[in-house]
Design a protein around this motif. Structure first.
Motif, PDB file in Angstrom:
ATOM      1  N   THR A 104       0.825  -1.212   0.000  1.00  0.00           N
ATOM      2  CA  THR A 104       0.000   0.000   0.000  1.00  0.00           C
ATOM      3  C   THR A 104       0.858   1.262   0.000  1.00  0.00           C
ATOM      4  O   THR A 104       0.530   2.246  -0.673  1.00  0.00           O
ATOM      5  CB  THR A 104      -0.934   0.009   1.226  1.00  0.00           C
ATOM      6  N   ARG A 105       1.968   1.231   0.721  1.00  0.00           N
ATOM      7  CA  ARG A 105       2.819   2.418   0.851  1.00  0.00           C
ATOM      8  C   ARG A 105       3.466   2.802  -0.473  1.00  0.00           C
ATOM      9  O   ARG A 105       3.600   3.989  -0.802  1.00  0.00           O
ATOM     10  CB  ARG A 105       3.884   2.137   1.921  1.00  0.00           C
ATOM     11  N   LEU A 106       3.876   1.795  -1.239  1.00  0.00           N
ATOM     12  CA  LEU A 106       4.622   2.058  -2.468  1.00  0.00           C
ATOM     13  C   LEU A 106       3.829   1.719  -3.731  1.00  0.00           C
ATOM     14  O   LEU A 106       4.360   1.787  -4.843  1.00  0.00           O
ATOM     15  CB  LEU A 106       5.943   1.271  -2.461  1.00  0.00           C
ATOM     16  N   GLY A 107       2.560   1.334  -3.564  1.00  0.00           N
ATOM     17  CA  GLY A 107       1.722   1.051  -4.727  1.00  0.00           C
ATOM     18  C   GLY A 107       2.190  -0.143  -5.532  1.00  0.00           C
ATOM     19  O   GLY A 107       2.061  -0.174  -6.756  1.00  0.00           O
ATOM     20  N   GLN A 108       2.741  -1.155  -4.839  1.00  0.00           N
ATOM     21  CA  GLN A 108       3.234  -2.355  -5.511  1.00  0.00           C
ATOM     22  C   GLN A 108       2.220  -3.487  -5.365  1.00  0.00           C
ATOM     23  O   GLN A 108       1.460  -3.542  -4.398  1.00  0.00           O
ATOM     24  CB  GLN A 108       4.572  -2.784  -4.916  1.00  0.00           C
ATOM     25  N   GLU A 109       2.223  -4.401  -6.318  1.00  0.00           N
ATOM     26  CA  GLU A 109       1.253  -5.499  -6.290  1.00  0.00           C
ATOM     27  C   GLU A 109       1.649  -6.531  -5.241  1.00  0.00           C
ATOM     28  O   GLU A 109       2.783  -7.015  -5.218  1.00  0.00           O
ATOM     29  CB  GLU A 109       1.176  -6.174  -7.660  1.00  0.00           C
ATOM     30  N   GLU A 110       0.683  -6.868  -4.372  1.00  0.00           N
ATOM     31  CA  GLU A 110       0.946  -7.873  -3.349  1.00  0.00           C
ATOM     32  C   GLU A 110       1.267  -9.215  -4.003  1.00  0.00           C
ATOM     33  O   GLU A 110       0.634  -9.609  -4.974  1.00  0.00           O
ATOM     34  CB  GLU A 110      -0.261  -8.012  -2.423  1.00  0.00           C
ATOM     35  N   GLY A 111       2.262  -9.890  -3.456  1.00  0.00           N
ATOM     36  CA  GLY A 111       2.657 -11.189  -3.992  1.00  0.00           C
ATOM     37  C   GLY A 111       3.853 -11.130  -4.917  1.00  0.00           C
ATOM     38  O   GLY A 111       4.349 -12.165  -5.355  1.00  0.00           O
ATOM     39  N   THR A 112       4.340  -9.919  -5.215  1.00  0.00           N
ATOM     40  CA  THR A 112       5.499  -9.766  -6.088  1.00  0.00           C
ATOM     41  C   THR A 112       6.778 -10.156  -5.337  1.00  0.00           C
ATOM     42  O   THR A 112       7.090  -9.559  -4.300  1.00  0.00           O
ATOM     43  CB  THR A 112       5.640  -8.308  -6.575  1.00  0.00           C
ATOM     44  N   PRO A 113       7.520 -11.158  -5.812  1.00  0.00           N
ATOM     45  CA  PRO A 113       8.776 -11.524  -5.135  1.00  0.00           C
ATOM     46  C   PRO A 113       9.774 -10.375  -5.220  1.00  0.00           C
ATOM     47  O   PRO A 113       9.888  -9.703  -6.251  1.00  0.00           O
ATOM     48  CB  PRO A 113       9.266 -12.746  -5.914  1.00  0.00           C
ATOM     49  N   LEU A 114      10.507 -10.155  -4.145  1.00  0.00           N
ATOM     50  CA  LEU A 114      11.541  -9.123  -4.142  1.00  0.00           C
ATOM     51  C   LEU A 114      12.862  -9.713  -4.643  1.00  0.00           C
ATOM     52  O   LEU A 114      13.169 -10.876  -4.354  1.00  0.00           O
ATOM     53  CB  LEU A 114      11.723  -8.577  -2.724  1.00  0.00           C
TER      54      LEU A 114
END
Length: 252
Positions: A104-114
């Protein structure tokens, strides 16, 4: 539980009592569940028992690989004997996959591997909603020294490596986790050790095949039976023991 003993601290999920010997405490695991800085609350019968058993299992194994922590032994269904530490006022979060506030903080899709694990620091202060801080803030306000931070980072990496392998072996993906550290004093020398707990309350755990959430997000997001999921984590780790009796009702 002996109600006459001295209570030293009560948090959202645990109570600390004076221990039987100097330098020890008794850590009691409650059934209380909170989310969003205690704006959402519930009592989940049996949660404290399961978290006590899972945290015992994990802390014991971390001790055995040289990640020193405050755990001494489990006393009963809900209590552990632990070493007394001077808690460092930081929550250390290690992330392997995008989820929760990072999404939510960075607008990234949940579940994306880092591409590599990310370690973040949060200042432990409920009234400020535990704000994220940098290493510069930590040393400037003397919450921890540069050497202590180096030790914390090194231990966090080791914990992540060990837990990722341990959970991965039973079909669970370690998405992220939160840990805390404290100082133990030996004469004038302070050493940093792992403290608090490691349980589904403090980890994001997803089924490696289905992606089903087996952690506190079930409570945060109203995803269904929280105790059933925590019990499934305990079952996969091979530490059920008294769990079925607990879930059916009545052991405290």
């Amino acid at each position: 539980m002996n109600t006459k003993r001295k209570k030293l601290y009560e948090g959202k999920a645990k109570i600390l009592y004076e221990g039987p010997e100097p330098g020890t405490l008794i850590q009691y695991f409650k059934d209380d569940a909170t989310a969003f800085n205690a704006q959402k609350k519930a009592t989940l019968e049996g949660k404290g028992v399961i978290n006590n058993r899972i945290s015992e299992f994990i802390m014991s194994r971390l001790n055995s690989i040289g990640v020193t922590n405050h755990f001494i032994k489990r006393l009963n269904l809900r209590e552990q004997l632990i070493r007394e530490v001077e808690i460092i006022p930081l929550e250390v979060v290690c992330r392997n996959i995008v989820a929760g506030s990072l999404a939510t903080r960075l607008g990234q899709e949940e579940g994306t591997p880092l591409p590599r694990s990310i370690i973040e620091f949060y200042y432990k202060k409920d009234e400020l909603n535990d704000p994220m801080v940098t290493e510069e803030h930590i040393t400037a306000f003397n919450w921890a020294t540069t050497q202590e931070l180096d030790d914390i980072l090194a231990m966090t990496v080791r914990v992540n490596d060990y837990l990722s392998g341990m959970f991965g072996a039973v079909g669970i993906t370690l998405v992220d986790f939160k840990i805390e550290f404290g100082r133990v004093w030996e004469n004038d020398f302070a050493r940093v050790i792992l403290a608090d707990e490691i349980s589904p309350d403090s980890c994001r755990l997803w089924d490696s095949t289905t992606g089903e959430k087996l952690d506190k997000d079930r409570f945060r997001r109203d995803l269904g039976d929280v105790i059933e999921s925590y019990t499934e984590v305990a079952r996969r780790l091979g530490i059920m023991k008294d769990m079925p009796t607990v879930i059916q009702g009545g052991l405290h």
